[in-house]
Design an enzyme around this catalytic site. Structure first.
Site, PDB file in Angstrom:
ATOM      1  CE1 TYR A 184     -25.054 -29.358 -89.182  1.00 35.87           C
ATOM      2  CE2 TYR A 184     -22.938 -28.409 -88.565  1.00 35.87           C
ATOM      3  CZ  TYR A 184     -24.089 -29.095 -88.220  1.00 35.87           C
ATOM      4  OH  TYR A 184     -24.274 -29.501 -86.919  1.00 35.87           O
ATOM      5  CB  ILE A 193     -27.612 -34.589 -79.403  1.00 33.38           C
ATOM      6  CG1 ILE A 193     -26.095 -34.512 -79.660  1.00 33.38           C
ATOM      7  CG2 ILE A 193     -28.044 -33.547 -78.392  1.00 33.38           C
ATOM      8  CD1 ILE A 193     -25.619 -33.212 -80.307  1.00 33.38           C
ATOM      9  CB  SER A 241     -24.255 -38.315 -83.024  1.00 29.52           C
ATOM     10  OG  SER A 241     -23.959 -37.492 -84.132  1.00 29.52           O
ATOM     11  CE  LYS A 280     -26.877 -27.354 -86.829  1.00 23.62           C
ATOM     12  NZ  LYS A 280     -28.103 -27.887 -86.202  1.00 23.62           N
ATOM     13  CB  SER A 334     -23.308 -26.541 -84.330  1.00 22.59           C
ATOM     14  OG  SER A 334     -21.967 -26.926 -84.516  1.00 22.59           O
ATOM     15  CB  SER A 376     -29.736 -41.528 -83.775  1.00 23.33           C
ATOM     16  OG  SER A 376     -29.823 -40.484 -84.735  1.00 23.33           O
TER      17      SER A 376
HETATM   18  N1  LIG Z   1     -22.691 -34.611 -83.569  1.00 24.22           N
HETATM   19  C1  LIG Z   1     -22.087 -33.442 -83.492  1.00 24.22           C
HETATM   20  O1  LIG Z   1     -20.854 -33.360 -83.461  1.00 24.22           O
HETATM   21  C2  LIG Z   1     -22.906 -32.169 -83.405  1.00 24.22           C
HETATM   22  C3  LIG Z   1     -22.245 -30.986 -83.024  1.00 24.22           C
HETATM   23  C4  LIG Z   1     -22.979 -29.820 -82.940  1.00 24.22           C
HETATM   24  C5  LIG Z   1     -24.320 -29.819 -83.238  1.00 24.22           C
HETATM   25  N2  LIG Z   1     -24.939 -30.961 -83.620  1.00 24.22           N
HETATM   26  C6  LIG Z   1     -26.365 -30.888 -83.946  1.00 24.22           C
HETATM   27  O2  LIG Z   1     -27.061 -31.731 -83.054  1.00 24.22           O
HETATM   28  C7  LIG Z   1     -28.283 -32.137 -83.659  1.00 24.22           C
HETATM   29  C8  LIG Z   1     -28.427 -33.628 -83.491  1.00 24.22           C
HETATM   30  O3  LIG Z   1     -27.414 -34.276 -84.240  1.00 24.22           O
HETATM   31  P1  LIG Z   1     -26.680 -35.593 -83.782  1.00 24.22           P
HETATM   32  O4  LIG Z   1     -25.239 -35.311 -83.742  1.00 24.22           O
HETATM   33  O5  LIG Z   1     -27.330 -36.175 -82.587  1.00 24.22           O
HETATM   34  O6  LIG Z   1     -26.893 -36.492 -85.091  1.00 24.22           O
HETATM   35  P2  LIG Z   1     -27.954 -37.612 -85.448  1.00 24.22           P
HETATM   36  O7  LIG Z   1     -27.777 -38.765 -84.543  1.00 24.22           O
HETATM   37  O8  LIG Z   1     -27.833 -37.832 -86.911  1.00 24.22           O
HETATM   38  O9  LIG Z   1     -29.340 -36.919 -85.120  1.00 24.22           O
HETATM   39  C9  LIG Z   1     -30.004 -36.104 -86.043  1.00 24.22           C
HETATM   40  C10 LIG Z   1     -31.477 -36.199 -85.727  1.00 24.22           C
HETATM   41  O10 LIG Z   1     -32.164 -35.312 -86.608  1.00 24.22           O
HETATM   42  C11 LIG Z   1     -33.252 -36.001 -87.164  1.00 24.22           C
HETATM   43  N3  LIG Z   1     -33.615 -35.452 -88.457  1.00 24.22           N
HETATM   44  C12 LIG Z   1     -32.795 -35.184 -89.506  1.00 24.22           C
HETATM   45  N4  LIG Z   1     -33.519 -34.735 -90.542  1.00 24.22           N
HETATM   46  C13 LIG Z   1     -34.813 -34.733 -90.143  1.00 24.22           C
HETATM   47  C14 LIG Z   1     -36.039 -34.391 -90.764  1.00 24.22           C
HETATM   48  N5  LIG Z   1     -36.095 -33.952 -92.037  1.00 24.22           N
HETATM   49  N6  LIG Z   1     -37.177 -34.508 -90.057  1.00 24.22           N
HETATM   50  C15 LIG Z   1     -37.152 -34.947 -88.767  1.00 24.22           C
HETATM   51  N7  LIG Z   1     -36.038 -35.297 -88.125  1.00 24.22           N
HETATM   52  C16 LIG Z   1     -34.882 -35.188 -88.810  1.00 24.22           C
HETATM   53  C17 LIG Z   1     -32.760 -37.446 -87.276  1.00 24.22           C
HETATM   54  O11 LIG Z   1     -33.880 -38.310 -87.312  1.00 24.22           O
HETATM   55  P3  LIG Z   1     -34.281 -39.180 -88.613  1.00 24.22           P
HETATM   56  O12 LIG Z   1     -33.053 -39.490 -89.379  1.00 24.22           O
HETATM   57  O13 LIG Z   1     -34.941 -40.375 -87.994  1.00 24.22           O
HETATM   58  O14 LIG Z   1     -35.238 -38.321 -89.347  1.00 24.22           O
HETATM   59  C18 LIG Z   1     -32.008 -37.597 -85.968  1.00 24.22           C
HETATM   60  O15 LIG Z   1     -32.885 -37.955 -84.934  1.00 24.22           O
HETATM   61  C19 LIG Z   1     -28.211 -31.672 -85.119  1.00 24.22           C
HETATM   62  O16 LIG Z   1     -28.974 -30.511 -85.274  1.00 24.22           O
HETATM   63  C20 LIG Z   1     -26.743 -31.381 -85.321  1.00 24.22           C
HETATM   64  O17 LIG Z   1     -26.543 -30.416 -86.320  1.00 24.22           O
HETATM   65  C21 LIG Z   1     -24.255 -32.128 -83.699  1.00 24.22           C
END
Ligand SMILES: NC(=O)c1ccc[n+]([C@@H]2O[C@H](COP(=O)([O-])OP(=O)(O)OC[C@H]3O[C@@H](n4cnc5c(N)ncnc54)[C@H](OP(=O)(O)O)[C@@H]3O)[C@@H](O)[C@H]2O)c1
Length: 278
Positions: free
Chosen positions: A210, A66, A245, A214, A197, A64
């Site tokens: 969190y 990013i 997301s 990071k 992040s 899902s």
């Molecule tokens: N959204 C924001 O505002 C934001 C901002 C800065 C940085 N980020 C970073 O961007 C990255 C992606 O986040 P997102 O915002 O796209 O959220 P997201 O849609 O929740 O994506 C998180 C991804 O990480 C995977 N994941 C989590 N725990 C896992 C595990 N134990 N083993 C394998 N996969 C795992 C999830 O897959 P499953 O659930 O299928 O395991 C999912 O594909 C993260 O590292 C987040 O910290 C996000």
């Protein structure tokens, strides 16, 4: 020949004029740009997206958000991808969409591998990587994108929550990278990308564990960059700000084992207020 005072004055005026023009142009760029300047320059003058064609990318956290959209961008430009995460049904949807997009870039089913991975299962990391090598014979880029967020006040956080978040957000990605690096070293080429992040750069309120995970990623992977750039291994830290997301669909709190569900809007508002404090 001696320069007259009038000539010296002219030279100084021209220099001041050049400096003023340079800084005015920079100011205009900063005022009217909608993103990070370095990133924008790299986007404009750096490598073309088409350079990913034929390369093998392993996106860990592709089910899902990013990671999912990174996969679409990569296959649209002809890269082969390994899609990993825990939710197999979500990965299947991403895989199907990748196939539709990738076909236009000449990809076929075998170019998009679905590989369920839980990064916290350290004992399975070698097995996961062997599956990648068995399928593609090589790996060019590992994208450490998996991550879990949190909403909690600093002083109330149970230490077990800190440890839990470090297990997935840090140690999982760290160990997976260590599993892959010998392969990169053997071929004297490879890239590790890490989704950190803005919270890896500054401490924003209400998600201390969190933020700390990071920050820790920077400690580990910037050291890796310092050690391995000269051996052909690139390390890229990605530091996005708030992105819509699934990140907050299940985020940690201050209590061990507790998961909090929040709406995306609430998340955005929460983030906005958080950064006002910084
Ligand atoms: N959204 C924001 O505002 C934001 C901002 C800065 C940085 N980020 C970073 O961007 C990255 C992606 O986040 P997102 O915002 O796209 O959220 P997201 O849609 O929740 O994506 C998180 C991804 O990480 C995977 N994941 C989590 N725990 C896992 C595990 N134990 N083993 C394998 N996969 C795992 C999830 O897959 P499953 O659930 O299928 O395991 C999912 O594909 C993260 O590292 C987040 O910290 C996000």
């Amino acid at each position: 020949m001696r320069t007259s005072n009038a000539e010296k004055k002219m030279e100084l005026t021209s220099l001041l004029l050049y400096i003023t023009i340079f800084f005015s142009a920079l100011l205009v760029l900063i005022l009217f740009s909608d993103g990070d300047l370095t990133l924008m320059l790299v986007e404009r003058f750096g490598k073309r997206l088409s350079s990913v064609k034929g390369q093998v990318y392993w996106i860990v956290g592709a089910s899902s958000g990013i990671g999912e959209y990174l996969a679409y961008e990569l296959v649209a430009n002809g890269a082969k991808v390994v899609l990993s995460g825990r939710r197999e049904n979500e990965l299947q949807k991403v895989q199907a969409q990748c196939l539709i997009i990738g076909k236009k870039a000449g990809l076929s089913e075998t170019d998009i591998l679905l590989l369920p991975v839980d990064v916290t299962k350290l004992e399975l990391h070698q097995q996961y990587f062997d599956a990648v090598l068995k399928h593609f014979g090589t790996l060019d880029v590992l994208v450490n994108n998996a991550g879990r967020s949190q909403r909690a006040e600093w002083m109330n956080i149970d230490i077990r929550v800190d440890k839990d978040l470090f297990e997935g957000n840090v140690f999982g990605l760290l160990n997976l990278s260590r599993t892959v690096i010998p392969h990169f070293l053997a071929k004297k080429k490879g890239q590790i990308a890490v989704t950190s992040s803005v919270c890896g750069k500054v401490g924003a309120p209400c998600s201390a564990s969190y933020n700390a995970t990071k920050h820790a990623l920077h400690g580990y992977f910037e050291t890796l960059r310092a050690e391995l750039t000269c051996r052909g291994i690139l390390v890229t830290m990605l530091c996005p700000g708030p992105v819509f997301s699934d990140l907050l669909s299940a985020c940690a709190t201050d209590t061990y084992g507790q998961v909090q569900f929040r709406t995306q809007l609430a998340y955005c508002v929460c983030n906005l207020f958080s950064f006002l404090y910084v």
